[in-house]
Design a protein around this motif. Structure first.
Motif, PDB file in Angstrom:
ATOM      1  N   LEU A 437       8.620 -59.911 -40.232  1.00 21.45           N
ATOM      2  CA  LEU A 437       9.623 -60.006 -41.289  1.00 21.45           C
ATOM      3  C   LEU A 437      10.506 -58.760 -41.318  1.00 21.45           C
ATOM      4  O   LEU A 437      11.708 -58.841 -41.567  1.00 21.45           O
ATOM      5  CB  LEU A 437       8.940 -60.195 -42.646  1.00 21.45           C
ATOM      6  N   GLY A 438       9.902 -57.617 -41.074  1.00 20.69           N
ATOM      7  CA  GLY A 438      10.669 -56.373 -41.072  1.00 20.69           C
ATOM      8  C   GLY A 438      10.828 -55.799 -42.461  1.00 20.69           C
ATOM      9  O   GLY A 438      10.299 -54.726 -42.760  1.00 20.69           O
ATOM     10  N   ASN A 439      11.499 -56.494 -43.319  1.00 26.70           N
ATOM     11  CA  ASN A 439      11.741 -56.033 -44.681  1.00 26.70           C
ATOM     12  C   ASN A 439      10.654 -56.588 -45.589  1.00 26.70           C
ATOM     13  O   ASN A 439      10.873 -57.526 -46.354  1.00 26.70           O
ATOM     14  CB  ASN A 439      13.125 -56.488 -45.139  1.00 26.70           C
ATOM     15  N   ALA A 440       9.456 -56.019 -45.478  1.00 28.58           N
ATOM     16  CA  ALA A 440       8.307 -56.508 -46.240  1.00 28.58           C
ATOM     17  C   ALA A 440       7.340 -55.359 -46.470  1.00 28.58           C
ATOM     18  O   ALA A 440       7.306 -54.389 -45.705  1.00 28.58           O
ATOM     19  CB  ALA A 440       7.620 -57.657 -45.498  1.00 28.58           C
ATOM     20  N   ARG A 441       6.520 -55.472 -47.504  1.00 31.23           N
ATOM     21  CA  ARG A 441       5.538 -54.448 -47.862  1.00 31.23           C
ATOM     22  C   ARG A 441       4.165 -55.116 -47.943  1.00 31.23           C
ATOM     23  O   ARG A 441       4.006 -56.163 -48.583  1.00 31.23           O
ATOM     24  CB  ARG A 441       5.918 -53.827 -49.217  1.00 31.23           C
ATOM     25  N   LEU A 442       3.159 -54.505 -47.304  1.00 31.95           N
ATOM     26  CA  LEU A 442       1.797 -55.045 -47.303  1.00 31.95           C
ATOM     27  C   LEU A 442       0.959 -54.365 -48.370  1.00 31.95           C
ATOM     28  O   LEU A 442       0.879 -53.131 -48.426  1.00 31.95           O
ATOM     29  CB  LEU A 442       1.146 -54.843 -45.928  1.00 31.95           C
ATOM     30  N   LEU A 443       0.329 -55.167 -49.210  1.00 32.06           N
ATOM     31  CA  LEU A 443      -0.650 -54.709 -50.188  1.00 32.06           C
ATOM     32  C   LEU A 443      -2.013 -55.201 -49.721  1.00 32.06           C
ATOM     33  O   LEU A 443      -2.251 -56.414 -49.628  1.00 32.06           O
ATOM     34  CB  LEU A 443      -0.314 -55.261 -51.577  1.00 32.06           C
ATOM     35  N   THR A 444      -2.899 -54.275 -49.386  1.00 36.36           N
ATOM     36  CA  THR A 444      -4.194 -54.613 -48.784  1.00 36.36           C
ATOM     37  C   THR A 444      -5.277 -54.736 -49.853  1.00 36.36           C
ATOM     38  O   THR A 444      -5.363 -53.896 -50.753  1.00 36.36           O
ATOM     39  CB  THR A 444      -4.600 -53.537 -47.763  1.00 36.36           C
ATOM     40  N   HIS A 445      -6.080 -55.769 -49.726  1.00 35.86           N
ATOM     41  CA  HIS A 445      -7.205 -55.992 -50.630  1.00 35.86           C
ATOM     42  C   HIS A 445      -8.487 -55.939 -49.807  1.00 35.86           C
ATOM     43  O   HIS A 445      -8.743 -56.822 -48.979  1.00 35.86           O
ATOM     44  CB  HIS A 445      -7.066 -57.358 -51.310  1.00 35.86           C
ATOM     45  N   GLN A 446      -9.293 -54.898 -49.982  1.00 34.41           N
ATOM     46  CA  GLN A 446     -10.557 -54.779 -49.273  1.00 34.41           C
ATOM     47  C   GLN A 446     -11.572 -55.695 -49.949  1.00 34.41           C
ATOM     48  O   GLN A 446     -12.239 -55.314 -50.922  1.00 34.41           O
ATOM     49  CB  GLN A 446     -11.030 -53.327 -49.258  1.00 34.41           C
ATOM     50  N   ALA A 447     -11.640 -56.904 -49.431  1.00 31.71           N
ATOM     51  CA  ALA A 447     -12.456 -57.920 -50.086  1.00 31.71           C
ATOM     52  C   ALA A 447     -12.736 -59.057 -49.118  1.00 31.71           C
ATOM     53  O   ALA A 447     -12.080 -59.190 -48.084  1.00 31.71           O
ATOM     54  CB  ALA A 447     -11.742 -58.460 -51.330  1.00 31.71           C
ATOM     55  N   ASP A 448     -13.712 -59.876 -49.471  1.00 34.77           N
ATOM     56  CA  ASP A 448     -14.036 -61.077 -48.720  1.00 34.77           C
ATOM     57  C   ASP A 448     -13.255 -62.263 -49.261  1.00 34.77           C
ATOM     58  O   ASP A 448     -12.796 -62.268 -50.412  1.00 34.77           O
ATOM     59  CB  ASP A 448     -15.537 -61.375 -48.828  1.00 34.77           C
ATOM     60  N   GLY A 449     -13.125 -63.292 -48.406  1.00 35.70           N
ATOM     61  CA  GLY A 449     -12.593 -64.566 -48.858  1.00 35.70           C
ATOM     62  C   GLY A 449     -11.096 -64.703 -48.714  1.00 35.70           C
ATOM     63  O   GLY A 449     -10.375 -63.787 -48.291  1.00 35.70           O
ATOM     64  N   HIS A 450     -10.639 -65.872 -49.097  1.00 38.47           N
ATOM     65  CA  HIS A 450      -9.254 -66.305 -48.958  1.00 38.47           C
ATOM     66  C   HIS A 450      -8.613 -66.331 -50.343  1.00 38.47           C
ATOM     67  O   HIS A 450      -9.286 -66.259 -51.360  1.00 38.47           O
ATOM     68  CB  HIS A 450      -9.272 -67.707 -48.336  1.00 38.47           C
ATOM     69  N   ALA A 451      -7.282 -66.450 -50.392  1.00 36.09           N
ATOM     70  CA  ALA A 451      -6.546 -66.571 -51.655  1.00 36.09           C
ATOM     71  C   ALA A 451      -6.791 -65.365 -52.543  1.00 36.09           C
ATOM     72  O   ALA A 451      -7.350 -65.463 -53.636  1.00 36.09           O
ATOM     73  CB  ALA A 451      -6.901 -67.873 -52.378  1.00 36.09           C
ATOM     74  N   SER A 452      -6.357 -64.195 -52.079  1.00 33.66           N
ATOM     75  CA  SER A 452      -6.625 -62.934 -52.760  1.00 33.66           C
ATOM     76  C   SER A 452      -6.128 -62.901 -54.196  1.00 33.66           C
ATOM     77  O   SER A 452      -6.809 -62.390 -55.093  1.00 33.66           O
ATOM     78  CB  SER A 452      -5.994 -61.788 -51.960  1.00 33.66           C
ATOM     79  N   LEU A 453      -4.939 -63.450 -54.447  1.00 33.64           N
ATOM     80  CA  LEU A 453      -4.375 -63.364 -55.795  1.00 33.64           C
ATOM     81  C   LEU A 453      -5.212 -64.101 -56.827  1.00 33.64           C
ATOM     82  O   LEU A 453      -5.212 -63.745 -58.002  1.00 33.64           O
ATOM     83  CB  LEU A 453      -2.942 -63.905 -55.805  1.00 33.64           C
ATOM     84  N   THR A 454      -5.933 -65.138 -56.394  1.00 35.22           N
ATOM     85  CA  THR A 454      -6.733 -65.891 -57.353  1.00 35.22           C
ATOM     86  C   THR A 454      -7.968 -65.115 -57.804  1.00 35.22           C
ATOM     87  O   THR A 454      -8.674 -65.559 -58.707  1.00 35.22           O
ATOM     88  CB  THR A 454      -7.183 -67.241 -56.759  1.00 35.22           C
ATOM     89  N   SER A 455      -8.243 -63.956 -57.192  1.00 38.56           N
ATOM     90  CA  SER A 455      -9.376 -63.143 -57.623  1.00 38.56           C
ATOM     91  C   SER A 455      -9.148 -62.566 -59.018  1.00 38.56           C
ATOM     92  O   SER A 455     -10.100 -62.198 -59.714  1.00 38.56           O
ATOM     93  CB  SER A 455      -9.606 -61.994 -56.633  1.00 38.56           C
ATOM     94  N   GLY A 456      -7.877 -62.445 -59.409  1.00 41.33           N
ATOM     95  CA  GLY A 456      -7.565 -61.874 -60.720  1.00 41.33           C
ATOM     96  C   GLY A 456      -7.653 -60.357 -60.760  1.00 41.33           C
ATOM     97  O   GLY A 456      -7.546 -59.759 -61.835  1.00 41.33           O
ATOM     98  N   ASN A 457      -7.846 -59.713 -59.620  1.00 46.70           N
ATOM     99  CA  ASN A 457      -7.950 -58.254 -59.573  1.00 46.70           C
ATOM    100  C   ASN A 457      -6.668 -57.627 -60.119  1.00 46.70           C
ATOM    101  O   ASN A 457      -5.587 -57.845 -59.574  1.00 46.70           O
ATOM    102  CB  ASN A 457      -8.184 -57.819 -58.123  1.00 46.70           C
ATOM    103  N   PRO A 458      -6.754 -56.832 -61.206  1.00 45.45           N
ATOM    104  CA  PRO A 458      -5.534 -56.237 -61.780  1.00 45.45           C
ATOM    105  C   PRO A 458      -4.759 -55.383 -60.792  1.00 45.45           C
ATOM    106  O   PRO A 458      -3.537 -55.248 -60.906  1.00 45.45           O
ATOM    107  CB  PRO A 458      -6.075 -55.389 -62.936  1.00 45.45           C
ATOM    108  N   CYS A 459      -5.465 -54.808 -59.813  1.00 44.31           N
ATOM    109  CA  CYS A 459      -4.803 -53.983 -58.806  1.00 44.31           C
ATOM    110  C   CYS A 459      -3.846 -54.799 -57.948  1.00 44.31           C
ATOM    111  O   CYS A 459      -2.890 -54.250 -57.390  1.00 44.31           O
ATOM    112  CB  CYS A 459      -5.869 -53.316 -57.933  1.00 44.31           C
ATOM    113  N   LEU A 460      -4.090 -56.120 -57.861  1.00 43.11           N
ATOM    114  CA  LEU A 460      -3.194 -57.016 -57.127  1.00 43.11           C
ATOM    115  C   LEU A 460      -2.202 -57.690 -58.061  1.00 43.11           C
ATOM    116  O   LEU A 460      -1.004 -57.744 -57.785  1.00 43.11           O
ATOM    117  CB  LEU A 460      -4.000 -58.094 -56.401  1.00 43.11           C
ATOM    118  N   VAL A 461      -2.725 -58.204 -59.168  1.00 39.08           N
ATOM    119  CA  VAL A 461      -1.895 -58.998 -60.072  1.00 39.08           C
ATOM    120  C   VAL A 461      -0.806 -58.141 -60.710  1.00 39.08           C
ATOM    121  O   VAL A 461       0.344 -58.581 -60.845  1.00 39.08           O
ATOM    122  CB  VAL A 461      -2.774 -59.667 -61.147  1.00 39.08           C
TER     123      VAL A 461
END
Length: 490
Positions: A437-461
């Motif tokens: 993509l080039g113009n993009a920023r990666l936010l890494t979640h050190q965690a297991d599983g798929h669908a990271s945003l559904t974890s509800g982790n405030p650090c992501l949300v």
């Protein structure tokens, strides 16, 4: 196969050539009129008529089913937020309707919109092949490959016979074109969207086809869109390896948890393989007329579904223990609860026209499946003979996007989020998507599983919500979140 093909994401004079592509795909099409009507629980529903073939603006149309939750904070409404459906073929209508109220409360300044992508769910026509593909679990040493290939061809021809009109127009590129018309239909100048898993394919494709039309986009559980499209066998091998790695992590966490996991004592992996060998040799009678015996392949399918989230690990361990003791009902119940990924027929219809599987001889696929069978003892079938169903698909979509996955620097950046131990859309693929993509920023979640945003982790949300709200604020480069939750905690 329930999830094996699950996937995630894709100004100025220098961009004129690319802008011409986007302009060409949208030219001559009128935005559909949306007649929203109450459909219960505070939701509104509508059907949108969009072109079947974007090369024929005056030709036949199809119907896209939509649902929206109007902005609760109407006084500070920002616009519409599109949820790009997963799968492919997962019902975006159902996902939004089933969303937790606390999630929708966070998005109170948006009209949140879900939809069933063309040819799927409640959109019409919906692909139905009236046939069953050959077994996804076929072992290369136990089937005659040319017979398997013949069964795959027969399945594809049945799909074509029953869906002749829409089947050549099922590409993700056409979904992106639909999204652009829907954006215009709701009156938004630019698109605000969240894509999860295969929804990241839609998002990355949209951003690449329509540069400058993204206001803010979050792509979670991101897919390596380019590799999945152009080198699908390689992508499938990476996914098989990721599922094997996640299963190893399940075994390790289960052993460490001891009685709180309750399966396999000090060596859950050995207990798992012993159970598979036993069920492969003699499936377990269930007393259920619809599912007469529990097989080893049923347990493999359940294992794949369990790896999608550690929240399923405890129930999966309980089901494994019960099956080991000769009680199959818990495993059947576990399998039934995971069936939320949409129709196999509809998934094939999208992936077969998107992915560039070689049209070469059957022998090449046999070699690939033999390699997978040796390398991935539990998940070879993710990338095995099943690929013949896609390689021999009887139609192509001439309007599928084959261009560069790229998001111009003058546009609003895209926020990409990925788990480090995501089995369905491996972390390395998310990093590749950010590079492409080039113009993009990666936010890494050190965690297991798929669908990271559904974890509800405030650090992501928190960062995702801040970015969606103002379209500008991104987390600092290199930001990493952690999830240390014990999946076997009481």
């Amino acid at each position: 196969m329930k999830s094996f093909l699950r996937r995630a994401t894709a100004g100025c004079l220098a961009l004129l050539g690319t802008l011409a592509v986007g302009a060409h795909t949208a030219a001559g099409h009128t935005a559909p009129e949306l007649l929203w009507a109450d459909c219960g629980d505070g939701f509104q529903c509508a059907d949108a008529r969009v072109p079947l073939d974007y090369d024929d603006p005056r030709g036949p149309t199809i119907t896209i089913a939509l649902i929206r939750k109007p902005a609760a904070d109407a006084a500070h409404r920002i616009g519409s937020l599109f949820q790009l459906p997963g799968g492919p073929a997962q019902s975006g209508v159902r996902v939004l309707r089933d969303s937790p109220p606390q999630l929708l409360a966070l998005l109170a300044r948006f009209d949140v919109i879900g939809f069933d992508q063309r040819g799927t769910g409640a959109s019409r026509p919906a692909v139905d092949c009236h046939a069953t593909p050959p077994s996804f679990f076929a072992r290369p040493d136990a089937v005659e490959p040319h017979a398997y290939a013949a069964a795959a061809r027969a399945y594809g021809l049945s799909c074509l016979r029953h869906n002749r009109t829409i089947l050549p127009h099922m590409s993700t590129a056409n979904v992106a074109r639909d999204v652009d018309l829907l954006r215009r239909a709701v009156g938004d100048e630019r698109l605000t969207a969240i894509g999860i898993s295969y929804g990241t394919d839609i998002g990355a494709t949209y951003a690449s086809m329509f540069p400058g039309r993204v206001r803010a986009m979050v792509l979670g559980s991101a897919d390596d869109v380019r590799t999945g499209r152009d080198h699908p066998v390689d992508a499938g091998e990476e996914q098989s390896a990721a599922f094997e790695g996640e299963l190893d992590r399940f075994f390790a966490r289960c052993a460490a948890a001891g009685p709180r996991c309750g399966f396999g004592g000090t060596d859950p992996e050995d207990a798992f393989d012993t159970l598979l060998a036993r069920l492969d040799g003699q499936p377990l009678p269930t007393g259920d007329p619809a599912h007469r015996r529990l097989s080893g392949d049923d347990v493999r399918e359940a294992a794949l579904a369990a790896m999608y989230t550690p929240r399923r690990w405890r129930d999966f361990a309980t089901a494994l223990t019960a099956a080991t003791d000769g009680r199959p009902s818990a495993m059947l119940d576990f399998l039934a609860e995971q069936n939320d990924f949409g129709s196999y027929d509809q998934r094939f219809a999208v992936l077969a026209v998107d992915q560039r599987f070689p049209r070469g001889p059957v022998a090449g696929y046999v070699r690939d499946s033999v390699h997978a069978y040796r390398m991935f003892p539990h998940f070879w079938w993710v990338n095995g003979l099943v690929n013949l169903n896609l390689a021999q698909w009887p139609v192509e979509d001439a309007d599928a996007f084959r261009g560069r996955i790229h998001h111009p620097g003058q546009a609003a950046p895209i926020l990409v989020i990925s788990n480090t131990h995501d089995p369905a859309t491996p972390y390395a693929g998310a990093r590749q998507l950010v590079t492409d993509l080039g113009n993009a920023r990666l936010l890494t979640h050190q965690a297991d599983g798929h669908a990271s945003l559904t974890s509800g982790n405030p650090c992501l949300v928190g960062p995702a919500l801040a970015y969606l709200t103002d379209g500008a604020t991104l987390p600092p480069a290199g930001t990493t979140c952690r999830d240390d939750t014990d999946p076997f905690a009481s």
